[in-house]
Enzyme design. Structure first.
Site, PDB file in Angstrom:
ATOM      1  N   ASP A 148      13.374   6.858 -57.571  1.00 50.34           N
ATOM      2  CA  ASP A 148      12.346   7.050 -56.403  1.00 50.34           C
ATOM      3  C   ASP A 148      11.260   8.066 -56.838  1.00 50.34           C
ATOM      4  O   ASP A 148      10.919   8.529 -57.798  1.00 50.34           O
ATOM      5  CB  ASP A 148      13.406   7.924 -55.384  1.00 50.34           C
ATOM      6  CG  ASP A 148      13.895   8.890 -55.781  1.00 50.34           C
ATOM      7  OD1 ASP A 148      13.223   9.846 -56.541  1.00 50.34           O
ATOM      8  OD2 ASP A 148      15.146   9.490 -55.397  1.00 50.34           O
ATOM      9  N   ARG A 149      10.407   8.151 -55.688  1.00 51.89           N
ATOM     10  CA  ARG A 149       8.993   8.667 -55.826  1.00 51.89           C
ATOM     11  C   ARG A 149       9.187  10.307 -56.557  1.00 51.89           C
ATOM     12  O   ARG A 149       8.518  10.411 -57.485  1.00 51.89           O
ATOM     13  CB  ARG A 149       8.304   8.848 -54.739  1.00 51.89           C
ATOM     14  CG  ARG A 149       6.853   9.056 -54.861  1.00 51.89           C
ATOM     15  CD  ARG A 149       6.433   9.173 -53.542  1.00 51.89           C
ATOM     16  NE  ARG A 149       4.820   9.540 -53.518  1.00 51.89           N
ATOM     17  CZ  ARG A 149       4.364  10.341 -52.393  1.00 51.89           C
ATOM     18  NH1 ARG A 149       5.057  10.686 -51.507  1.00 51.89           N
ATOM     19  NH2 ARG A 149       2.990  10.691 -52.743  1.00 51.89           N
TER      20      ARG A 149
END
Length: 242
Positions: free
Chosen positions: A102-103
């Site tokens: 994820d980011r």
């Protein structure tokens, strides 16, 4: 694609003629004669009849990227900067991500244009180990390791995760090894035991470890042993040994 079909797709070559050429030993795949018409040949293999090239073979790319925080694990996005923006422009259109982060997460990310190879790396049923270093909002309880070892029930998927291992590195830090790689799996496992991850860094996928010489944002091609470690025969051997 079957070898016989690759030949018969060539103008003027019938399936019967293709099989005859293969049986006569006149067809090579990557320089080695092949007499099996039904052999599966990927797009990266060079196929010749005598000296004539029937399929030149695409170039396969396998890259290791040290993902920094703030980059989206996507090939394109209208809002956020993606990890593909860290790769040479000439390669961006060819690559896909094998196992997203994820980011906010960091660490090992693999990019390739070989879909068969990447599925071998990420398919949950194959159960290759994925290793993460995590930090948590609250102290990690003594019971967490046992809960992970027993598997965590995911209500949405109606399944229990495979047994995972947890090695405490400090009161709020641990190294976690999972064998599936489901959506946000490590974060959801900690949430299930009443804790929350504040940072997540992937160190390893299968036998491929993040190169310590890579700074965040840097990448390098995988070595031949790293690529071969994901091949089915090698994976089977490693799983038996474990």
């Amino acid at each position: 694609m079957k070898l016989s079909r690759i030949l018969s797709n060539r103008d003027g070559v019938s399936r019967k003629r293709a099989n005859a050429l293969i049986a006569a030993g006149r067809v090579t795949v990557n320089g080695t004669p092949c007499r099996v018409p039904a052999r599966d040949v990927d797009r990266f293999s060079t196929v010749r009849v005598d000296e004539a090239i029937i399929q030149p073979g695409d170039t396969a790319h396998y890259l290791m990227l040290h993902k920094p925080a703030g980059y989206l694990s996507a090939t394109v996005d209208d809002v956020h900067t993606t990890v593909l923006d860290l790769i040479a422009p000439s390669l961006r259109q060819e690559l896909h991500i094998a196992g997203r982060l994820d980011r906010a997460s960091t660490g090992l990310l693999i990019l390739t244009n070989d879909g068969t190879w990447s599925r071998q790396l990420t398919e949950p049923k194959i159960k290759l180990p994925k290793v993460y270093r995590v930090e948590t909002a609250d102290p990690i309880s003594q019971e967490t390791a046992q809960c992970f070892a027993e598997g965590i029930w995911f209500e949405f998927e109606q399944l229990r995760t495979s047994p995972a291992t947890l090695e405490l590195l400090g009161p709020q830090a641990a190294r976690v090894t999972i064998y599936e790689g489901r959506y946000h799996q490590v974060k959801r496992m900690f949430h299930a035991v009443g804790n929350r991850i504040t940072s997540l860094h992937r160190e390893q996928m299968g036998a491929i470890e993040l190169d310590a010489a890579l700074a965040p944002g840097d990448s390098r091609p995988l070595t031949a042993p790293e690529i071969d470690s994901v091949r089915p025969a090698t994976v089977d051997r490693l799983l038996v040994q474990s």
